[in-house]
Design a protein around this motif. Structure first.
Motif, PDB file in Angstrom:
ATOM      1  N   ALA A 199     104.781 -31.196 -77.865  1.00 49.15           N
ATOM      2  CA  ALA A 199     105.174 -29.904 -78.436  1.00 49.15           C
ATOM      3  C   ALA A 199     104.587 -28.751 -77.627  1.00 49.15           C
ATOM      4  N   LEU A 200     103.322 -28.882 -77.239  1.00 47.42           N
ATOM      5  CA  LEU A 200     102.692 -27.818 -76.460  1.00 47.42           C
ATOM      6  C   LEU A 200     103.353 -27.698 -75.086  1.00 47.42           C
ATOM      7  N   PHE A 201     103.654 -28.832 -74.467  1.00 43.13           N
ATOM      8  CA  PHE A 201     104.323 -28.800 -73.168  1.00 43.13           C
ATOM      9  C   PHE A 201     105.689 -28.130 -73.284  1.00 43.13           C
ATOM     10  N   ALA A 202     106.440 -28.453 -74.339  1.00 43.97           N
ATOM     11  CA  ALA A 202     107.770 -27.859 -74.518  1.00 43.97           C
ATOM     12  C   ALA A 202     107.680 -26.342 -74.666  1.00 43.97           C
ATOM     13  N   ALA A 203     106.696 -25.875 -75.437  1.00 45.56           N
ATOM     14  CA  ALA A 203     106.542 -24.431 -75.633  1.00 45.56           C
ATOM     15  C   ALA A 203     106.189 -23.742 -74.316  1.00 45.56           C
ATOM     16  N   LEU A 204     105.240 -24.314 -73.575  1.00 46.94           N
ATOM     17  CA  LEU A 204     104.835 -23.712 -72.307  1.00 46.94           C
ATOM     18  C   LEU A 204     105.915 -23.856 -71.244  1.00 46.94           C
ATOM     19  N   ALA A 205     106.730 -24.907 -71.346  1.00 45.91           N
ATOM     20  CA  ALA A 205     107.837 -25.076 -70.402  1.00 45.91           C
ATOM     21  C   ALA A 205     108.847 -23.948 -70.542  1.00 45.91           C
ATOM     22  N   ILE A 206     109.111 -23.527 -71.783  1.00 48.89           N
ATOM     23  CA  ILE A 206     110.008 -22.386 -72.000  1.00 48.89           C
ATOM     24  C   ILE A 206     109.436 -21.143 -71.327  1.00 48.89           C
ATOM     25  N   TYR A 207     108.124 -20.981 -71.431  1.00 46.28           N
ATOM     26  CA  TYR A 207     107.481 -19.828 -70.783  1.00 46.28           C
ATOM     27  C   TYR A 207     107.641 -19.900 -69.271  1.00 46.28           C
ATOM     28  N   ALA A 208     107.402 -21.070 -68.694  1.00 40.20           N
ATOM     29  CA  ALA A 208     107.497 -21.223 -67.244  1.00 40.20           C
ATOM     30  C   ALA A 208     108.919 -20.944 -66.750  1.00 40.20           C
ATOM     31  N   ILE A 209     109.909 -21.365 -67.521  1.00 42.32           N
ATOM     32  CA  ILE A 209     111.304 -21.114 -67.147  1.00 42.32           C
ATOM     33  C   ILE A 209     111.607 -19.617 -67.232  1.00 42.32           C
ATOM     34  N   GLY A 210     111.180 -18.985 -68.321  1.00 41.21           N
ATOM     35  CA  GLY A 210     111.395 -17.545 -68.463  1.00 41.21           C
ATOM     36  C   GLY A 210     110.703 -16.740 -67.381  1.00 41.21           C
ATOM     37  N   LEU A 211     109.521 -17.187 -66.987  1.00 42.46           N
ATOM     38  CA  LEU A 211     108.792 -16.499 -65.928  1.00 42.46           C
ATOM     39  C   LEU A 211     109.585 -16.540 -64.623  1.00 42.46           C
ATOM     40  N   GLY A 212     110.236 -17.660 -64.362  1.00 45.03           N
ATOM     41  CA  GLY A 212     111.075 -17.765 -63.170  1.00 45.03           C
ATOM     42  C   GLY A 212     112.224 -16.775 -63.177  1.00 45.03           C
ATOM     43  N   ALA A 213     112.697 -16.407 -64.374  1.00 45.85           N
ATOM     44  CA  ALA A 213     113.826 -15.477 -64.469  1.00 45.85           C
ATOM     45  C   ALA A 213     113.445 -14.046 -64.125  1.00 45.85           C
ATOM     46  N   PHE A 214     112.140 -13.753 -64.033  1.00 50.53           N
ATOM     47  CA  PHE A 214     111.717 -12.434 -63.565  1.00 50.53           C
ATOM     48  C   PHE A 214     111.821 -12.326 -62.045  1.00 50.53           C
ATOM     49  N   GLY A 215     111.987 -13.436 -61.343  1.00 52.32           N
ATOM     50  CA  GLY A 215     111.995 -13.435 -59.884  1.00 52.32           C
ATOM     51  C   GLY A 215     112.959 -12.451 -59.239  1.00 52.32           C
ATOM     52  N   PRO A 216     114.203 -12.327 -59.742  1.00 52.76           N
ATOM     53  CA  PRO A 216     115.137 -11.386 -59.118  1.00 52.76           C
ATOM     54  C   PRO A 216     114.689  -9.927 -59.124  1.00 52.76           C
ATOM     55  N   LEU A 217     113.643  -9.577 -59.883  1.00 54.26           N
ATOM     56  CA  LEU A 217     113.119  -8.212 -59.814  1.00 54.26           C
ATOM     57  C   LEU A 217     112.709  -7.837 -58.392  1.00 54.26           C
ATOM     58  N   SER A 218     112.247  -8.833 -57.623  1.00 55.10           N
ATOM     59  CA  SER A 218     111.786  -8.544 -56.268  1.00 55.10           C
ATOM     60  C   SER A 218     112.937  -8.186 -55.338  1.00 55.10           C
ATOM     61  N   ALA A 219     114.147  -8.535 -55.705  1.00 56.98           N
ATOM     62  CA  ALA A 219     115.325  -8.074 -54.969  1.00 56.98           C
ATOM     63  C   ALA A 219     115.918  -6.827 -55.613  1.00 56.98           C
ATOM     64  N   LEU A 220     115.877  -6.765 -56.949  1.00 53.76           N
ATOM     65  CA  LEU A 220     116.497  -5.664 -57.687  1.00 53.76           C
ATOM     66  C   LEU A 220     115.792  -4.337 -57.454  1.00 53.76           C
ATOM     67  N   ILE A 221     114.462  -4.312 -57.549  1.00 56.17           N
ATOM     68  CA  ILE A 221     113.733  -3.040 -57.499  1.00 56.17           C
ATOM     69  C   ILE A 221     113.911  -2.337 -56.153  1.00 56.17           C
ATOM     70  N   PRO A 222     113.787  -3.019 -54.992  1.00 62.09           N
ATOM     71  CA  PRO A 222     114.056  -2.318 -53.731  1.00 62.09           C
ATOM     72  C   PRO A 222     115.493  -1.801 -53.626  1.00 62.09           C
ATOM     73  N   ALA A 223     116.447  -2.527 -54.265  1.00 55.86           N
ATOM     74  CA  ALA A 223     117.844  -2.092 -54.206  1.00 55.86           C
ATOM     75  C   ALA A 223     118.111  -0.851 -55.047  1.00 55.86           C
ATOM     76  N   LEU A 224     117.203  -0.516 -55.963  1.00 55.25           N
ATOM     77  CA  LEU A 224     117.376   0.686 -56.776  1.00 55.25           C
ATOM     78  C   LEU A 224     117.202   1.959 -55.956  1.00 55.25           C
ATOM     79  N   LEU A 225     116.487   1.848 -54.832  1.00 57.83           N
ATOM     80  CA  LEU A 225     116.205   3.014 -54.008  1.00 57.83           C
ATOM     81  C   LEU A 225     116.456   2.652 -52.541  1.00 57.83           C
ATOM     82  N   PRO A 226     117.729   2.414 -52.181  1.00 59.08           N
ATOM     83  CA  PRO A 226     118.020   1.913 -50.834  1.00 59.08           C
ATOM     84  C   PRO A 226     117.622   2.872 -49.724  1.00 59.08           C
ATOM     85  N   GLU A 227     117.539   4.167 -50.019  1.00 53.77           N
ATOM     86  CA  GLU A 227     117.172   5.136 -48.981  1.00 53.77           C
ATOM     87  C   GLU A 227     115.660   5.189 -48.738  1.00 53.77           C
TER      88      GLU A 227
END
Length: 411
Positions: free
Chosen positions: A323-351
């Motif tokens: 049960a604890l592994f399943a709960a933390l696994a959801i967290y680890a997966i969600g954390l991976g979904a923040f990854g595209p911020l590293s592409a998104l934020i620079p694209a907000l200010l291309p100049e």
């Protein structure tokens, strides 16, 4: 991004989103991070054993976190003005300038002021090195693979900090002691610098003609005049608050339900392995459906739900590792979904990508400070359960706050 700086990705390299010309750089980041953060999973415990109280340890962590945040912000602008390679070599030098007094004088003699100063100096080396390389990635990669490319960066970063460093320490400390383990970190750091800066022959963009102080001033002005940048920094700060707070909360919370510290560490290490695959998947998904949509739909929603699951899994299922592994696994997966911020934020200010990347890095650095601060402020009045609710609410808010982060070409 200038035309000459973009490497055309072809074949298998294009499909997996890994820029072949920077491959040694990714390996270098992994090795450098492993050596530079080798103590993070056990230093607090060591200091406690040597008689330092929680306030001393918390103060040291806070100074460390603030310095990491400031240097993380500086790296995006500094890399563009001073040069990426120059800044990464400087990071290597700073690591040794901080590490030598920390290991040979401050720790052995329990000199707290020197410990705080030298550890903060040692600590700023890894964001300066790694986030300068993140600027390099943003310079060199085509937009169509950028989400996957930055996911490879975070994989290299995360494997070094959260998997190899603690597991290697767990193997070495019983056999050779803490000092020897810290000294072996020197080998990792030198190997990482060699891979990223000697074996890696790719050339980043030449530094701009601007001076460093005006460039830093422009970086501050971007935060002042661009609401999206302020939102982006806030979302990126929330990104890792769980990672830096759970490692404080769980060793206190889980023993109530019969979990040993070793069980917690084992489960935490395993879910961080899962995070590697989630990070790459969401990098691919971001390139496919859009970086912003990926962050909005999956990041904060999954991490927020996981924070509540981590809170109540032991209550509902007792001493259940599954049960604890399943709960933390959801967290680890969600954390991976923040990854595209590293592409998104620079694209907000291309100049002005340098300033935008500095905002991205500032948020990354502030997580080091915000996670422990939340625990410090909330755990006494609210308890562990209430603190996890605060973390969950912040994560849900991150998904909402990401909704306005539309790139200029997005309607």
């Amino acid at each position: 991004m200038t035309e000459h700086s973009v490497y055309i990705q072809q074949g298998i390299w294009a499909r997996i989103g890994l820029p072949r010309q920077l491959l040694w750089g990714f390996i270098g980041v992994f090795l450098f991070i492993t050596g530079a953060t080798i103590e993070q999973s056990w230093l607090a415990s060591l200091l406690q054993q040597r008689g330092f109280d929680a306030r001393d340890i918390s103060m040291m962590s806070s100074v460390f976190g603030l310095c990491v945040a400031l240097v993380s912000w500086f790296s995006g602008i500094g890399a563009g003005v001073l040069g990426i390679r120059r800044l990464m070599w400087a990071a290597t030098l700073v690591y040794f300038i901080g590490s030598v007094p920390f290991i040979f004088w401050a720790l052995p003699h329990g000199n707290y002021p020197l410990m705080v100063a030298s550890y903060a100096l040692r600590g700023v080396a890894y964001p300066l090195f790694a986030y300068s390389f993140l600027v390099w990635i943003n310079q060199c990669c085509e937009t169509r693979i950028l989400g996957r490319a930055v996911s490879w960066f975070w994989i290299a970063f995360g494997v070094g900090m959260t998997i190899v460093a603690p597991w290697f320490s767990g193997f070495m400390i019983p056999r050779s002691g803490e000092t020897t383990t810290l000294l072996i970190g020197f080998v990792f750091v030198l190997a990482g610098s060699g891979c990223a800066l000697v074996l890696n022959r790719a050339q980043p963009e030449r530094e701009s003609d601007s001076k460093i102080l005006p460039a830093l001033g422009e970086g501050l002005m971007v935060l002042a005049r661009e609401p999206k940048m302020r939102l982006a920094v806030l979302v990126k700060t929330i990104n890792d608050i769980g990672k830096f707070s759970l490692v404080i909360l769980m060793p206190v919370y889980l023993p109530r339900f019969g979990f040993s510290i070793q069980e917690w560490l084992t489960i935490w290490g395993l879910v961080n392995v899962l995070n590697i695959f989630a990070g790459y998947f969401f990098g691919w998904l971001g390139d496919t459906i859009g970086w912003r949509k990926t962050v909005v739909f999956f990041s904060g929603t999954l991490c927020g739900a996981a924070s509540l699951a981590v809170c109540y899994a032991p209550v509902l299922f007792g001493n259940s590792e599954v049960a604890l592994f399943a709960a933390l696994a959801i967290y680890a997966i969600g954390l991976g979904a923040f990854g595209p911020l590293s592409a998104l934020i620079p694209a907000l200010l291309p100049e002005n990508k340098g300033a935008a990347i500095s905002c991205l890095n500032l948020g990354s650095g502030l997580s080091n400070f915000a996670g422990p601060l939340i625990v410090t402020l909330c755990v006494d009045p609210l308890g562990v359960e209430g603190t996890l609710w605060v973390i969950a609410v912040l994560y849900f808010a991150a998904s909402v706050l990401a909704i306005p982060l539309k790139v200029p070409q997005e309607k």
